[in-house]
Write an enzyme that holds these catalytic residues in place. Structure first.
Site, PDB file in Angstrom:
ATOM      1  N   ASP A 126      -5.865 -15.455   3.380  1.00 55.42           N
ATOM      2  CA  ASP A 126      -6.223 -14.997   2.029  1.00 55.42           C
ATOM      3  C   ASP A 126      -4.979 -14.583   1.246  1.00 55.42           C
ATOM      4  O   ASP A 126      -4.494 -13.461   1.390  1.00 55.42           O
ATOM      5  CB  ASP A 126      -7.179 -13.796   2.154  1.00 55.42           C
ATOM      6  CG  ASP A 126      -7.487 -13.161   0.800  1.00 55.42           C
ATOM      7  OD1 ASP A 126      -7.213 -13.788  -0.240  1.00 55.42           O
ATOM      8  OD2 ASP A 126      -8.023 -12.027   0.795  1.00 55.42           O
ATOM      9  N   HIS A 186       0.832  -1.210   0.000  1.00 53.54           N
ATOM     10  CA  HIS A 186       0.000   0.000   0.000  1.00 53.54           C
ATOM     11  C   HIS A 186       0.861   1.251   0.000  1.00 53.54           C
ATOM     12  O   HIS A 186       1.853   1.337   0.717  1.00 53.54           O
ATOM     13  CB  HIS A 186      -0.882   0.046   1.258  1.00 53.54           C
ATOM     14  CG  HIS A 186      -2.055  -0.875   1.205  1.00 53.54           C
ATOM     15  ND1 HIS A 186      -3.261  -0.597   1.819  1.00 53.54           N
ATOM     16  CD2 HIS A 186      -2.233  -2.077   0.613  1.00 53.54           C
ATOM     17  CE1 HIS A 186      -4.102  -1.582   1.613  1.00 53.54           C
ATOM     18  NE2 HIS A 186      -3.502  -2.498   0.887  1.00 53.54           N
ATOM     19  N   ARG A 229      -4.571   3.869  -7.438  1.00 53.96           N
ATOM     20  CA  ARG A 229      -3.872   2.942  -6.541  1.00 53.96           C
ATOM     21  C   ARG A 229      -2.947   2.062  -7.380  1.00 53.96           C
ATOM     22  O   ARG A 229      -3.377   1.485  -8.375  1.00 53.96           O
ATOM     23  CB  ARG A 229      -4.904   2.080  -5.805  1.00 53.96           C
ATOM     24  CG  ARG A 229      -4.265   1.025  -4.934  1.00 53.96           C
ATOM     25  CD  ARG A 229      -5.286   0.170  -4.210  1.00 53.96           C
ATOM     26  NE  ARG A 229      -4.628  -0.965  -3.581  1.00 53.96           N
ATOM     27  CZ  ARG A 229      -5.255  -1.989  -3.032  1.00 53.96           C
ATOM     28  NH1 ARG A 229      -6.583  -2.022  -3.012  1.00 53.96           N
ATOM     29  NH2 ARG A 229      -4.587  -2.971  -2.485  1.00 53.96           N
ATOM     30  N   HIS A 258     -16.270  -8.566   1.901  1.00 49.96           N
ATOM     31  CA  HIS A 258     -14.935  -8.109   1.503  1.00 49.96           C
ATOM     32  C   HIS A 258     -14.771  -6.624   1.783  1.00 49.96           C
ATOM     33  O   HIS A 258     -15.748  -5.876   1.856  1.00 49.96           O
ATOM     34  CB  HIS A 258     -14.789  -8.371  -0.003  1.00 49.96           C
ATOM     35  CG  HIS A 258     -13.637  -7.688  -0.651  1.00 49.96           C
ATOM     36  ND1 HIS A 258     -13.775  -6.549  -1.416  1.00 49.96           N
ATOM     37  CD2 HIS A 258     -12.316  -7.985  -0.653  1.00 49.96           C
ATOM     38  CE1 HIS A 258     -12.587  -6.189  -1.869  1.00 49.96           C
ATOM     39  NE2 HIS A 258     -11.687  -7.039  -1.420  1.00 49.96           N
ATOM     40  N   SER A 259     -13.525  -6.210   1.923  1.00 52.93           N
ATOM     41  CA  SER A 259     -13.277  -4.778   2.134  1.00 52.93           C
ATOM     42  C   SER A 259     -11.988  -4.342   1.456  1.00 52.93           C
ATOM     43  O   SER A 259     -11.030  -5.100   1.373  1.00 52.93           O
ATOM     44  CB  SER A 259     -13.169  -4.516   3.640  1.00 52.93           C
ATOM     45  OG  SER A 259     -12.403  -3.368   3.914  1.00 52.93           O
ATOM     46  N   TYR A 278      -8.344  -7.720  10.657  1.00 48.36           N
ATOM     47  CA  TYR A 278      -7.767  -7.950   9.329  1.00 48.36           C
ATOM     48  C   TYR A 278      -6.267  -7.666   9.406  1.00 48.36           C
ATOM     49  O   TYR A 278      -5.844  -6.520   9.352  1.00 48.36           O
ATOM     50  CB  TYR A 278      -8.466  -7.030   8.325  1.00 48.36           C
ATOM     51  CG  TYR A 278      -8.243  -7.328   6.862  1.00 48.36           C
ATOM     52  CD1 TYR A 278      -7.206  -8.138   6.423  1.00 48.36           C
ATOM     53  CD2 TYR A 278      -9.096  -6.792   5.908  1.00 48.36           C
ATOM     54  CE1 TYR A 278      -7.021  -8.408   5.079  1.00 48.36           C
ATOM     55  CE2 TYR A 278      -8.926  -7.048   4.557  1.00 48.36           C
ATOM     56  CZ  TYR A 278      -7.873  -7.857   4.151  1.00 48.36           C
ATOM     57  OH  TYR A 278      -7.699  -8.101   2.814  1.00 48.36           O
ATOM     58  N   LYS A 282      -3.966 -11.493   5.724  1.00 52.03           N
ATOM     59  CA  LYS A 282      -3.689 -11.310   4.294  1.00 52.03           C
ATOM     60  C   LYS A 282      -2.368 -11.994   3.987  1.00 52.03           C
ATOM     61  O   LYS A 282      -1.329 -11.649   4.567  1.00 52.03           O
ATOM     62  CB  LYS A 282      -3.598  -9.807   3.996  1.00 52.03           C
ATOM     63  CG  LYS A 282      -3.118  -9.432   2.621  1.00 52.03           C
ATOM     64  CD  LYS A 282      -3.993  -9.956   1.513  1.00 52.03           C
ATOM     65  CE  LYS A 282      -5.412  -9.432   1.596  1.00 52.03           C
ATOM     66  NZ  LYS A 282      -6.299 -10.003   0.589  1.00 52.03           N
TER      67      LYS A 282
HETATM   68  O1  LIG Z   1      -5.898  -3.917   0.605  1.00 55.93           O
HETATM   69  C1  LIG Z   1      -5.332  -4.982   0.301  1.00 55.93           C
HETATM   70  O2  LIG Z   1      -4.121  -5.102   0.223  1.00 55.93           O
HETATM   71  C2  LIG Z   1      -6.202  -6.179   0.061  1.00 55.93           C
HETATM   72  O3  LIG Z   1      -5.452  -7.232  -0.452  1.00 55.93           O
HETATM   73  C3  LIG Z   1      -7.351  -5.820  -0.850  1.00 55.93           C
HETATM   74  O4  LIG Z   1      -6.910  -5.089  -1.946  1.00 55.93           O
HETATM   75  C4  LIG Z   1      -8.123  -7.023  -1.312  1.00 55.93           C
HETATM   76  O5  LIG Z   1      -9.024  -6.628  -2.295  1.00 55.93           O
HETATM   77  C5  LIG Z   1      -8.964  -7.635  -0.259  1.00 55.93           C
HETATM   78  O6  LIG Z   1      -8.894  -7.124   0.972  1.00 55.93           O
HETATM   79  C6  LIG Z   1      -9.153  -9.109  -0.307  1.00 55.93           C
HETATM   80  O7  LIG Z   1      -9.746  -9.635   0.599  1.00 55.93           O
HETATM   81  O8  LIG Z   1      -8.768  -9.727  -1.300  1.00 55.93           O
HETATM   82 MG   LIG Z   2      -9.858 -11.595  -0.332  1.00 53.29          MG
END
Ligand SMILES: O=C([O-])[C@@H](O)[C@@H](O)[C@H](O)[C@@H](O)C(=O)[O-]
Ligand SMILES: [Mg+2]
Length: 421
Positions: free
Chosen positions: A218, A27, A401, A317-318, A146, A190
């Protein structure tokens, strides 16, 4: 109260973000969003969406056609969105860093207008949006902790409040901090950042540190089917679901054949047209809904109904977001009986003081957000804060982004190619 849309104001904003790692990079120092205000003679309604320039241009174009329509005529508004995209050849620009690539562009454009219309409909009726969606089945919506692998701070800047998390120990420390602050009762990590064995180790460390707490991993489709099968075996009985282990419906279907736990997705099935082939192959057992790309709150309810019919479960999802999105997500989840997993939110990764809504309307308690009961979304725009975040948008110079280019600045050898392992 008037129901006719007199004006629409779309304001791009930027808020500080932390160096969170994922399969496509890291990010950047700011996350971009668009704030949508639909204005009638007597009130206004709010929506929030992605802030990339291509998406902003699409929103602006659709807004021109939406003016003059009624806030109750969301079918006509949807048609305007379809028409406004005829001949649109711009690609990407949705603020999802190339991770959710096949969602419907019309649904992404329509979503914030629909949310803003529902906000006004609720204000006219004197009812919260959750009532317009069929009524609350829960007074508070649970969110998950998260977790992200992350650098201590953005290169060249001081460490942020969360500091570094690059190994299982760092991840457990991060989980403790987030859970202490919010009381979350489910944890998502993540992944897709380190070799799978290390990420499996991190999940096992979380399992040991938080016995009984539901866990998810994930990797954003960073693994082959074979690797996914190995991870599934390792995490048998430890995770409540595996999220997007392998790419595409076919990859997920192949993993689902042997994995003992449900597979969840916000990458393989992201539009209504993906549901029939996915159901036919039993590729995913949990859909992560997201009103920002499933076409708003009511179409998300349609998704919820489809999941109920086909015996799939529902989670949420976010991406990085502000308070308008959190309010909309909370109303939706409160009125979706089968959305019984804790929803994802990036909320803890933003600075508390950075938002565009008046403080106090959204209350965190015990890992959840209390569903607002005031009319509409139950939030108000703080115009001073909006102006600040808009200025920040202008000053930061970002127009989209791009986690990959930012990562390559510091790790030139980085490649976002998936599956990587
Ligand atoms: O913000 C992130 O780095 C996430 O990986 C996001 O872009 C994903 O779309 C997301 O949160 C996910 O669950 O895949
Ligand atoms: Mg995901």
């Amino acid at each position: 109260m008037s129901r006719i849309i007199k004006n629409i104001v779309i304001t791009p904003v930027a808020f500080h973000d932390m160096p969170l790692l994922n399969s496509v990079g890291v990010h950047e120092p700011f996350a971009l969003r668009s704030i949508i205000e639909i204005i009638t003679d007597s009130t206004y309604g709010l929506g929030e969406s992605y802030g990339d320039s291509a998406h902003l241009a699409r929103l602006e174009k659709a807004a021109e056609g939406i003016k003059g329509l009624s806030v109750y005529d969301t079918n006509a508004i949807y048609q305007v969105c379809i028409d406004s995209l005829i001949g649109d050849t711009s690609t990407g620009g949705d603020g999802m860093a190339g991770m959710v690539t096949t969602a419907s562009v019309v649904d992404k454009v329509f979503s914030p207008f629909e949310v803003a219309c529902l906000d006004i409909q609720g204000k006219i009726a004197g009812l919260p949006v959750s009532d317009l969606l069929g009524g609350r089945v829960r007074d508070s919506v649970q969110y998950s902790a998260y977790l992200f692998y992350k650098w201590a701070g953005h290169p060249g800047q001081p460490d942020d409040e969360y500091g570094e998390a690059l190994d299982p120990e760092g991840i457990v420390k991060q989980a403790k901090k987030i859970i202490d602050e919010y009381g979350f009762k489910a944890i998502k990590l993540k992944g897709g950042v380190y070799p799978p064995a290390q990420e499996v180790e991190a999940i096992k460390a979380l399992h040991a540190a938080f016995p009984g707490v539901p866990l998810r991993l994930d990797p954003n489709a960073a693994w082959t089917v074979e690797t996914s099968n190995w991870v599934a075996q390792e995490l048998d009985g430890i995770v409540e679901y595996l999220e997007d282990p392998a790419p595409e419906i076919e990859g997920m279907a192949a993993v689902a054949k042997t994995a003992s736990m449900p597979l969840a997705t916000n990458m393989a099935v992201v539009a209504f047209s993906h549901l029939p082939p996915s159901v036919a192959q039993d590729a995913v057992q949990v859909i992560l809904s997201d009103h920002h790309f499933w076409g708003g709150l009511r179409k998300s309810q349609t998704l919820a109904a489809i999941c109920a019919i086909w015996n799939m479960r529902l989670s949420m999802h976010s991406n990085s977001h502000l308070g308008i999105s959190l309010a909309a997500m909370t109303h939706l989840a409160s009125a979706a009986p089968n959305l019984d997993y804790a929803c994802d939110t990036h909320w803890p990764w933003k600075l508390r003081e950075e938002d565009v809504i008046v403080d106090g309307a959204l209350k965190w308690a015990d890992g959840g957000v209390v569903v607002p009961t005031a009319p509409g979304l139950g939030i108000e725009l703080d115009r001073k804060k909006l102006a600040l975040l808009h200025q920040q948008y202008l000053d930061c110079g970002m127009t989209k982004r791009d986690d990959t280019t930012y990562m390559k600045k510091f790790r030139p050898e980085f490649s976002p190619h998936i599956p990587r392992w």
